[in-house]
Design a protein around this motif. Structure first.
Motif, mmCIF file in Angstrom:
data_model
loop_
_atom_site.group_PDB
_atom_site.id
_atom_site.type_symbol
_atom_site.label_atom_id
_atom_site.label_comp_id
_atom_site.label_asym_id
_atom_site.label_seq_id
_atom_site.Cartn_x
_atom_site.Cartn_y
_atom_site.Cartn_z
ATOM 1 N N ALA A 56 0.829 -1.210 0.000
ATOM 2 C CA ALA A 56 0.000 0.000 0.000
ATOM 3 C C ALA A 56 0.863 1.259 0.000
ATOM 4 C CB ALA A 56 -0.926 -0.004 1.214
ATOM 5 N N ALA A 57 2.067 1.157 0.559
ATOM 6 C CA ALA A 57 2.996 2.295 0.594
ATOM 7 C C ALA A 57 3.899 2.342 -0.639
ATOM 8 C CB ALA A 57 3.859 2.220 1.858
ATOM 9 N N GLY A 58 3.693 1.398 -1.553
ATOM 10 C CA GLY A 58 4.495 1.379 -2.775
ATOM 11 C C GLY A 58 5.855 0.715 -2.614
ATOM 12 N N LEU A 59 6.002 -0.112 -1.590
ATOM 13 C CA LEU A 59 7.252 -0.814 -1.333
ATOM 14 C C LEU A 59 7.132 -2.271 -1.774
ATOM 15 C CD1 LEU A 59 7.782 0.511 2.300
ATOM 16 C CD2 LEU A 59 9.093 1.201 0.278
ATOM 17 N N GLY A 60 8.251 -2.846 -2.210
ATOM 18 C CA GLY A 60 8.279 -4.267 -2.502
ATOM 19 C C GLY A 60 8.334 -5.052 -1.201
ATOM 20 N N PHE A 61 8.014 -6.330 -1.283
ATOM 21 C CA PHE A 61 8.021 -7.178 -0.094
ATOM 22 C C PHE A 61 8.376 -8.599 -0.489
ATOM 23 C CE2 PHE A 61 6.194 -10.137 2.921
ATOM 24 C CZ PHE A 61 6.511 -9.577 4.148
ATOM 25 N N SER A 62 9.244 -9.234 0.308
ATOM 26 C CA SER A 62 9.563 -10.649 0.151
ATOM 27 C C SER A 62 9.468 -11.313 1.509
ATOM 28 C CB SER A 62 10.989 -10.847 -0.384
ATOM 29 O OG SER A 62 11.139 -10.289 -1.657
ATOM 30 N N ARG A 80 18.912 -12.124 -1.633
ATOM 31 C CA ARG A 80 19.454 -11.313 -2.725
ATOM 32 C C ARG A 80 18.314 -10.769 -3.585
ATOM 33 N NH1 ARG A 80 23.056 -16.344 -3.773
ATOM 34 N NH2 ARG A 80 24.685 -16.062 -2.213
ATOM 35 N N VAL A 81 17.790 -9.621 -3.195
ATOM 36 C CA VAL A 81 16.739 -8.966 -3.972
ATOM 37 C C VAL A 81 17.221 -7.579 -4.389
ATOM 38 C CG1 VAL A 81 14.832 -10.269 -2.953
ATOM 39 C CG2 VAL A 81 15.567 -8.157 -1.879
ATOM 40 N N GLU A 82 16.566 -7.017 -5.367
ATOM 41 C CA GLU A 82 16.959 -5.713 -5.903
ATOM 42 C C GLU A 82 16.384 -4.571 -5.086
ATOM 43 O OE1 GLU A 82 19.010 -5.178 -8.613
ATOM 44 O OE2 GLU A 82 19.324 -7.348 -8.518
ATOM 45 N N GLY A 83 17.076 -3.468 -5.087
ATOM 46 C CA GLY A 83 16.604 -2.262 -4.429
ATOM 47 C C GLY A 83 17.348 -1.976 -3.150
ATOM 48 N N LYS A 84 16.876 -0.987 -2.421
ATOM 49 C CA LYS A 84 17.419 -0.681 -1.103
ATOM 50 C C LYS A 84 16.565 -1.457 -0.105
ATOM 51 C CE LYS A 84 18.890 2.879 2.081
ATOM 52 N NZ LYS A 84 18.995 4.285 2.404
ATOM 53 N N ILE A 85 17.170 -2.447 0.531
ATOM 54 C CA ILE A 85 16.456 -3.452 1.312
ATOM 55 C C ILE A 85 16.499 -3.144 2.802
ATOM 56 C CG2 ILE A 85 16.284 -5.934 1.801
ATOM 57 C CD1 ILE A 85 16.182 -5.022 -1.253
ATOM 58 N N LEU A 86 15.348 -3.314 3.454
ATOM 59 C CA LEU A 86 15.267 -3.337 4.911
ATOM 60 C C LEU A 86 14.773 -4.723 5.286
ATOM 61 C CD1 LEU A 86 15.527 -1.963 7.662
ATOM 62 C CD2 LEU A 86 13.129 -1.267 7.425
ATOM 63 N N ALA A 87 15.660 -5.518 5.903
ATOM 64 C CA ALA A 87 15.303 -6.865 6.340
ATOM 65 C C ALA A 87 14.985 -6.835 7.829
ATOM 66 C CB ALA A 87 16.452 -7.824 6.060
ATOM 67 N N TYR A 88 13.988 -7.612 8.217
ATOM 68 C CA TYR A 88 13.649 -7.657 9.642
ATOM 69 C C TYR A 88 13.396 -9.079 10.109
ATOM 70 C CZ TYR A 88 8.602 -8.327 8.819
ATOM 71 O OH TYR A 88 7.385 -8.834 8.461
ATOM 72 N N CYS A 89 13.568 -9.247 11.406
ATOM 73 C CA CYS A 89 13.247 -10.487 12.109
ATOM 74 C C CYS A 89 12.940 -10.062 13.547
ATOM 75 C CB CYS A 89 14.390 -11.502 12.008
ATOM 76 S SG CYS A 89 15.991 -10.883 12.565
ATOM 77 N N ALA A 90 13.103 -10.925 14.512
ATOM 78 C CA ALA A 90 12.777 -10.553 15.889
ATOM 79 C C ALA A 90 13.713 -9.479 16.420
ATOM 80 C CB ALA A 90 12.799 -11.772 16.797
ATOM 81 N N SER A 91 15.018 -9.658 16.206
ATOM 82 C CA SER A 91 16.000 -8.718 16.756
ATOM 83 C C SER A 91 16.895 -8.073 15.702
ATOM 84 C CB SER A 91 16.903 -9.449 17.756
ATOM 85 O OG SER A 91 17.717 -10.390 17.068
ATOM 86 N N GLY A 92 16.881 -8.600 14.496
ATOM 87 C CA GLY A 92 17.788 -8.159 13.441
ATOM 88 C C GLY A 92 18.952 -9.122 13.250
ATOM 89 N N THR A 93 19.192 -9.982 14.224
ATOM 90 C CA THR A 93 20.345 -10.882 14.169
ATOM 91 C C THR A 93 20.246 -11.883 13.025
ATOM 92 O OG1 THR A 93 20.662 -10.658 16.550
ATOM 93 C CG2 THR A 93 21.729 -12.531 15.486
#
Length: 136
Positions: A56-62, A80-93
């Motif tokens: 809805a915000a115009g961002l890709g998602f995997s 390995r995806v294209e673009g400027k990626i923000l990956a998340y999990c519980a803590s980032g680890t």
């Protein structure tokens, strides 16, 4: 959000929320990568909820659920995806670990480990795995 940059095009953070999308977009991210399994997520923060808000915000998602102890090469490849990626999990680890494995061979292992350390994820024990992937 506690966003930690690992490269110009990749950062990690703990769990994000649907309400974070505009801030994520304002930071220049173009794609969100969920490394958190659905079973760990709270209602409202399920991968499908985050995906809907991202799109809805115009961002890709995997969605790339990573279960430690069951990490696979499919998880590494999916990182390995294209673009400027923000990956998340519980803590980032977990996201940081999978990033390190995904970039193995693209830079010296010592540099990958130094990047993890500088971002607050000291993991010298990951070196042999990164080396093995770099050779493979």
């Amino acid at each position: 959000m506690d966003i930690r940059t690992l490269s110009p095009d990749f950062a990690v953070t703990p769990q994000i929320h649907a309400s974070d999308m505009e801030a994520i977009k304002a930071e220049g991210f173009t794609h969100i990568l969920c490394n958190r399994p659905e079973a760990e997520s709270m209602p409202g923060d399920k991968p499908a909820d985050i995906e809907a808000a991202a799109k809805a915000a115009g961002l890709g998602f995997s969605n790339n659920p990573v279960v430690m102890g069951q990490l696979s090469m499919d998880n590494v490849t999916a990182q390995r995806v294209e673009g400027k990626i923000l990956a998340y999990c519980a803590s980032g680890t977990r996201s940081a670990i999978v990033w390190a494995l995904a970039v193995a061979g693209t830079q010296p292992t010592k540099d990958i480990l130094a990047t993890l350390d500088a971002a607050g994820f000291p993991m010298p024990q990951l070196g042999p795995q990164v080396d093995a992937l770099a050779k493979g």
